[in-house]
Design a protein around this motif. Sequence first.
Motif, PDB file in Angstrom:
ATOM      1  N   LEU A 235     -57.943 -18.928  48.092  1.00 34.53           N
ATOM      2  CA  LEU A 235     -56.769 -19.661  48.549  1.00 34.53           C
ATOM      3  C   LEU A 235     -56.047 -18.878  49.640  1.00 34.53           C
ATOM      4  CD1 LEU A 235     -55.393 -20.762  45.059  1.00 34.53           C
ATOM      5  CD2 LEU A 235     -56.874 -22.065  46.604  1.00 34.53           C
ATOM      6  N   ALA A 236     -56.572 -17.693  49.931  1.00 29.72           N
ATOM      7  CA  ALA A 236     -56.032 -16.827  50.984  1.00 29.72           C
ATOM      8  C   ALA A 236     -57.013 -16.790  52.145  1.00 29.72           C
ATOM      9  CB  ALA A 236     -55.811 -15.415  50.448  1.00 29.72           C
ATOM     10  N   GLY A 237     -56.471 -16.577  53.342  1.00 32.03           N
ATOM     11  CA  GLY A 237     -57.320 -16.470  54.520  1.00 32.03           C
ATOM     12  C   GLY A 237     -57.826 -15.055  54.722  1.00 32.03           C
ATOM     13  N   ILE A 238     -58.810 -14.906  55.586  1.00 30.12           N
ATOM     14  CA  ILE A 238     -59.343 -13.589  55.939  1.00 30.12           C
ATOM     15  C   ILE A 238     -59.314 -13.465  57.455  1.00 30.12           C
ATOM     16  CG2 ILE A 238     -61.334 -12.052  55.871  1.00 30.12           C
ATOM     17  CD1 ILE A 238     -62.209 -13.417  53.314  1.00 30.12           C
ATOM     18  N   ARG A 239     -58.588 -12.478  57.942  1.00 30.75           N
ATOM     19  CA  ARG A 239     -58.507 -12.231  59.385  1.00 30.75           C
ATOM     20  C   ARG A 239     -58.661 -10.742  59.642  1.00 30.75           C
ATOM     21  NH1 ARG A 239     -53.027 -15.734  60.605  1.00 30.75           N
ATOM     22  NH2 ARG A 239     -53.817 -17.757  59.898  1.00 30.75           N
ATOM     23  N   ASP A 240     -59.612 -10.412  60.518  1.00 28.78           N
ATOM     24  CA  ASP A 240     -59.863  -9.013  60.854  1.00 28.78           C
ATOM     25  C   ASP A 240     -60.064  -8.172  59.592  1.00 28.78           C
ATOM     26  OD1 ASP A 240     -59.527  -9.606  63.577  1.00 28.78           O
ATOM     27  OD2 ASP A 240     -57.352  -9.353  63.406  1.00 28.78           O
ATOM     28  N   SER A 241     -60.837  -8.723  58.652  1.00 28.36           N
ATOM     29  CA  SER A 241     -61.176  -8.037  57.391  1.00 28.36           C
ATOM     30  C   SER A 241     -59.965  -7.829  56.491  1.00 28.36           C
ATOM     31  CB  SER A 241     -61.852  -6.688  57.670  1.00 28.36           C
ATOM     32  OG  SER A 241     -63.038  -6.877  58.411  1.00 28.36           O
ATOM     33  N   SER A 248     -47.260 -19.636  46.811  1.00 29.93           N
ATOM     34  CA  SER A 248     -46.205 -20.638  46.727  1.00 29.93           C
ATOM     35  C   SER A 248     -44.893 -19.971  46.313  1.00 29.93           C
ATOM     36  CB  SER A 248     -46.567 -21.706  45.694  1.00 29.93           C
ATOM     37  OG  SER A 248     -46.530 -21.147  44.381  1.00 29.93           O
ATOM     38  N   PHE A 249     -43.810 -20.711  46.479  1.00 23.76           N
ATOM     39  CA  PHE A 249     -42.498 -20.218  46.062  1.00 23.76           C
ATOM     40  C   PHE A 249     -42.518 -19.816  44.590  1.00 23.76           C
ATOM     41  CE2 PHE A 249     -38.563 -21.166  43.830  1.00 23.76           C
ATOM     42  CZ  PHE A 249     -37.635 -20.406  44.523  1.00 23.76           C
ATOM     43  N   PHE A 250     -43.122 -20.659  43.754  1.00 22.69           N
ATOM     44  CA  PHE A 250     -43.108 -20.398  42.318  1.00 22.69           C
ATOM     45  C   PHE A 250     -43.972 -19.201  41.947  1.00 22.69           C
ATOM     46  CE2 PHE A 250     -42.157 -24.940  42.755  1.00 22.69           C
ATOM     47  CZ  PHE A 250     -40.911 -24.956  42.161  1.00 22.69           C
ATOM     48  N   GLN A 251     -45.085 -19.030  42.636  1.00 22.38           N
ATOM     49  CA  GLN A 251     -45.902 -17.849  42.388  1.00 22.38           C
ATOM     50  C   GLN A 251     -45.095 -16.583  42.672  1.00 22.38           C
ATOM     51  OE1 GLN A 251     -49.299 -19.013  44.953  1.00 22.38           O
ATOM     52  NE2 GLN A 251     -50.565 -18.525  43.188  1.00 22.38           N
ATOM     53  N   MET A 252     -44.449 -16.536  43.815  1.00 28.55           N
ATOM     54  CA  MET A 252     -43.677 -15.358  44.173  1.00 28.55           C
ATOM     55  C   MET A 252     -42.525 -15.126  43.195  1.00 28.55           C
ATOM     56  SD  MET A 252     -45.154 -13.959  46.679  1.00 28.55           S
ATOM     57  CE  MET A 252     -43.875 -12.771  47.096  1.00 28.55           C
ATOM     58  N   LYS A 253     -41.833 -16.182  42.822  1.00 26.13           N
ATOM     59  CA  LYS A 253     -40.718 -16.038  41.886  1.00 26.13           C
ATOM     60  C   LYS A 253     -41.191 -15.509  40.538  1.00 26.13           C
ATOM     61  CE  LYS A 253     -36.892 -18.540  39.714  1.00 26.13           C
ATOM     62  NZ  LYS A 253     -37.187 -17.975  38.370  1.00 26.13           N
ATOM     63  N   VAL A 255     -43.904 -13.812  39.803  1.00 25.64           N
ATOM     64  CA  VAL A 255     -44.371 -12.431  39.903  1.00 25.64           C
ATOM     65  C   VAL A 255     -43.192 -11.468  40.020  1.00 25.64           C
ATOM     66  CG1 VAL A 255     -45.591 -10.791  41.387  1.00 25.64           C
ATOM     67  CG2 VAL A 255     -46.655 -12.981  40.808  1.00 25.64           C
ATOM     68  N   ARG A 256     -42.213 -11.817  40.827  1.00 25.18           N
ATOM     69  CA  ARG A 256     -41.039 -10.943  40.984  1.00 25.18           C
ATOM     70  C   ARG A 256     -40.255 -10.825  39.688  1.00 25.18           C
ATOM     71  NH1 ARG A 256     -39.440 -13.641  46.793  1.00 25.18           N
ATOM     72  NH2 ARG A 256     -40.730 -12.287  48.120  1.00 25.18           N
ATOM     73  N   ASP A 257     -40.090 -11.942  38.974  1.00 28.27           N
ATOM     74  CA  ASP A 257     -39.390 -11.897  37.689  1.00 28.27           C
ATOM     75  C   ASP A 257     -40.129 -11.008  36.702  1.00 28.27           C
ATOM     76  OD1 ASP A 257     -37.526 -13.606  38.722  1.00 28.27           O
ATOM     77  OD2 ASP A 257     -38.276 -15.409  37.691  1.00 28.27           O
ATOM     78  N   ALA A 258     -41.448 -11.127  36.675  1.00 30.23           N
ATOM     79  CA  ALA A 258     -42.241 -10.318  35.748  1.00 30.23           C
ATOM     80  C   ALA A 258     -42.149  -8.838  36.085  1.00 30.23           C
ATOM     81  CB  ALA A 258     -43.700 -10.775  35.776  1.00 30.23           C
ATOM     82  N   ARG A 259     -42.208  -8.524  37.366  1.00 26.95           N
ATOM     83  CA  ARG A 259     -42.151  -7.119  37.757  1.00 26.95           C
ATOM     84  C   ARG A 259     -40.794  -6.504  37.442  1.00 26.95           C
ATOM     85  NH1 ARG A 259     -45.590  -6.772  43.476  1.00 26.95           N
ATOM     86  NH2 ARG A 259     -47.625  -7.241  42.533  1.00 26.95           N
ATOM     87  N   ARG A 260     -39.738  -7.300  37.529  1.00 25.60           N
ATOM     88  CA  ARG A 260     -38.428  -6.788  37.149  1.00 25.60           C
ATOM     89  C   ARG A 260     -38.363  -6.455  35.660  1.00 25.60           C
ATOM     90  NH1 ARG A 260     -36.206 -10.238  41.346  1.00 25.60           N
ATOM     91  NH2 ARG A 260     -36.231 -12.032  39.951  1.00 25.60           N
ATOM     92  N   GLN A 261     -39.221  -7.128  34.890  1.00 24.48           N
ATOM     93  CA  GLN A 261     -39.280  -6.856  33.455  1.00 24.48           C
ATOM     94  C   GLN A 261     -40.331  -5.802  33.111  1.00 24.48           C
ATOM     95  OE1 GLN A 261     -39.879 -10.593  31.395  1.00 24.48           O
ATOM     96  NE2 GLN A 261     -38.367 -11.642  32.679  1.00 24.48           N
ATOM     97  N   GLY A 262     -40.927  -5.211  34.147  1.00 25.78           N
ATOM     98  CA  GLY A 262     -41.903  -4.162  33.918  1.00 25.78           C
ATOM     99  C   GLY A 262     -43.326  -4.632  33.740  1.00 25.78           C
ATOM    100  N   VAL A 267     -49.970 -11.883  42.496  1.00 26.20           N
ATOM    101  CA  VAL A 267     -50.107 -13.263  42.925  1.00 26.20           C
ATOM    102  C   VAL A 267     -51.582 -13.662  42.899  1.00 26.20           C
ATOM    103  CG1 VAL A 267     -49.840 -14.840  44.875  1.00 26.20           C
ATOM    104  CG2 VAL A 267     -48.036 -13.196  44.344  1.00 26.20           C
ATOM    105  N   ILE A 268     -51.878 -14.800  42.288  1.00 27.22           N
ATOM    106  CA  ILE A 268     -53.252 -15.298  42.236  1.00 27.22           C
ATOM    107  C   ILE A 268     -53.571 -16.005  43.545  1.00 27.22           C
ATOM    108  CG2 ILE A 268     -54.828 -16.904  41.089  1.00 27.22           C
ATOM    109  CD1 ILE A 268     -53.280 -16.390  38.511  1.00 27.22           C
ATOM    110  N   GLN A 269     -54.637 -15.597  44.200  1.00 25.98           N
ATOM    111  CA  GLN A 269     -55.010 -16.167  45.497  1.00 25.98           C
ATOM    112  C   GLN A 269     -56.445 -16.700  45.490  1.00 25.98           C
ATOM    113  OE1 GLN A 269     -53.019 -16.473  48.711  1.00 25.98           O
ATOM    114  NE2 GLN A 269     -51.818 -16.700  46.857  1.00 25.98           N
TER     115      GLN A 269
END
Length: 317
Positions: A235-241, A248-253, A255-262, A267-269
Amino acid sequence: MPYPLSVWNTAPTSAPAQRKGRYVPGSAAHPAKMLPRIAAHAISTYTRPGDLVLDPMCGIGTTLVEAIHLGRSALGVEYEGKWADLARLNAASATRQDGTSAGAVHCGDARNLTQLIPTALHGEVDLVVTSPPYGSSVHGQVRSTRETGERGVVKTNYRYGHDPSNLAHVSTDRLLEAFTEILAQCRSVLRPGGTVVVTTRPWRERGELIDLPSAVLAAGQAAGLTPTERSVALLAGIRDSRVITRPSFFQMKNVRDARRQGLPLAVIQHEDVLIFTKAVPGRLCDGASASSRSRCGNRASRTRRTVDTCHVCTRGR
């Protein structure tokens, strides 16, 4: 059993860029559209021009559109009438643009697949490409304060519909039970040696990991299909290796919430891609890849099918 692994480079451009000019207005509102390049890669790999491709849970018809553009005939089944209408329009548009193939869309419950699809096509499907529905926590679109002028974010287009019988609204256990039924129906309409490609991904629900790919693998086996490959569709592109992520917004949110909790989440790509085949009676294809196995048998004697564009609504079990 060991599975040959491969990575599909299916996101060199964004999803909107892949759909531009190929899908009718309103298609973007579906909450869980398959990435067009994923469908196209599966179709190119496991079929030949003139083959018949089926998506039993086709949504807006991504599988059908990509099949038609690649010179394959296409069949789709969709439970929600709204999306079935869009799938029909998208397939018709692809036929007008391509001019060599057609698609048919039936509105109904995919657990009744053999009743929805004409009997003449039973045993004639070369490839099934589909994806089970995920929960609303995974899908949807966001409008920010900058766009709405209101405080906070607004989530839209995260529901498949309002019918409680829609499999998108049931528990994971019920979804897997139903999806096993659907795969068994797909096995009935596949030709011997035919291929089934299922794209799926894990997600977290209230912090708990839902390993849907492993559950779908078990569902395919319970439906009588043989697992042959397990791949990754990017789901991610590849440019220059380098990997260019498009979270998505929800993926980032999340992941950030989880990391704040340790919790060290990432992010799944990618989508997990599970490939199954229908056994050929009396034929052993051990050691071959799914793509070569899908071409077992005397295909030269098989004639090209014509699928008339239609829209039949027979919802219910």
